[in-house]
Design a protein around this motif. Structure first.
Motif, short mmCIF file in Angstrom:
data_model
loop_
_atom_site.label_atom_id
_atom_site.label_comp_id
_atom_site.label_asym_id
_atom_site.label_seq_id
_atom_site.Cartn_x
_atom_site.Cartn_y
_atom_site.Cartn_z
N TYR A 176 0.83 -1.21 0.00
CA TYR A 176 0.00 0.00 0.00
C TYR A 176 0.87 1.26 0.00
CZ TYR A 176 -3.23 3.59 1.61
OH TYR A 176 -3.96 4.74 1.72
N ASN A 215 -8.00 4.93 -1.81
CA ASN A 215 -8.21 4.02 -0.70
C ASN A 215 -9.71 3.81 -0.49
OD1 ASN A 215 -7.43 2.45 1.53
ND2 ASN A 215 -7.71 4.18 2.92
N ASN A 245 -9.35 0.07 5.12
CA ASN A 245 -8.24 -0.69 5.69
C ASN A 245 -8.83 -1.67 6.68
OD1 ASN A 245 -5.93 -1.65 6.90
ND2 ASN A 245 -5.52 0.22 8.03
N TYR A 302 -5.15 -3.51 2.91
CA TYR A 302 -5.70 -2.27 2.37
C TYR A 302 -6.42 -2.59 1.07
CZ TYR A 302 -2.75 0.37 5.57
OH TYR A 302 -2.16 0.90 6.70
#
Length: 164
Positions: A104, A117, A120, A125
């Protein structure tokens, strides 16, 4: 002497077969599945060299007009959402990727802003990538834009839970 070498060779082959068979099913790879419902359920996990992350059940909701016109392509730690054109060709629209912590930070440091993103989960991730350019899809700008506009909503519906 010949018997000893044969034994060692057989032992090495047996260990190799064991290691390959136990790692072979550790992650999903090269599976293509038609999008047959508005909820797409699949499994993902990161693969970082020899390290394999926890397996996750992942779900996203896609628009009704994607049903029957898209397929998912699960390759290692990436799931591609491909549009099936009238000619039967596929056009990649976006993909979701499961990454380890080191992957990541390496990915985001190398390409800031290119990957977004999603969430998480512990040491995994989940990110997605939507090309900013229609060029590689092979679709018209209008057609690609229509699909691209739906991606943030799809990503917003993303859920991932560890498989027990």
């Amino acid at each position: 002497m010949f018997g000893k070498k044969r034994f060692i060779l057989l032992a090495v082959m047996a260990v190799s077969v064991f290691l390959l068979s136990s790692c072979g099913g550790a992650y999903v790879k090269n599976e293509t599945t038609a999008v047959s419902a508005e909820t797409v359920a699949l499994q993902m996990q990161y693969v970082d060299g020899a390290e394999v992350g926890p397996l996750y059940d992942v779900e996203v909701a896609v628009p009704a007009d994607w049903v029957g016109k898209f397929e998912t392509r699960n390759v290692g730690n990436q799931v591609y959402f491909d549009y099936i054109t009238d000619s039967g060709e596929t056009a990649e629209i976006f993909y979701v990727e499961a990454l380890s912590t080191s992957q990541y930070w390496q990915q985001n440091g190398a390409h800031p802003g290119s990957y977004t993103n999603i969430v998480n989960r512990g040491n995994t991730y989940f990110i997605y990538y939507l090309p900013i350019d229609v060029y590689y899809s092979g679709l018209s700008a209008t057609e690609f834009a229509t699909f691209a506009e739906a991606v943030p909503g799809i990503v917003a519906s993303f859920s991932a839970s560890v498989v027990n």
